[in-house]
Design an enzyme around this catalytic site. Structure first.
Site: not given
Length: 105
Positions: A18, A22, A41, A76
């Site tokens: 993960y 990113h 973000y 995505w």
């Protein structure tokens, strides 16, 4: 500026993947997020739990609509299905917005 917070779960043993994905976020996805007015973000985790937060310069509704219309966001989300569990709001097509219960400016 409106704020948006969400939560999700990373599948067992997938947190490293993960994070890797990113760290290698697609430039075209960044472009969609910026076009949606999303700033600051940030995603945190504790164990397999994720907490995401961002600010919406153009409002939460605009950010949600922009993302919902984007084939890049769809791609995505499909790419991330094998590493995380996301419950989506049937009305917005996004992760359900968390309810704010406290704010200190």
């Amino acid at each position: 500026m409106e704020r948006y917070a969400w939560k999700a779960i990373v599948k067992e043993g997938k947190i490293d993947e993960y994070v890797k994905r990113h760290n290698e976020i697609w430039p075209e996805l960044v472009d969609v997020l910026k076009a949606a007015g999303i700033k600051n973000y940030t995603i945190w985790n504790v164990g397999n739990e994720l907490f995401g937060y961002y600010e919406c310069e153009k409002g939460v509704q605009f950010a949600a609509e922009t993302q919902a219309k984007s084939p890049v966001v769809d791609k995505w989300n499909e790419f991330m299905k094998d590493v995380m569990i996301m419950e989506m709001d049937p009305e917005t097509g996004a992760q359900p917005m968390l309810k704010q219960v406290f704010f200190l400016e």
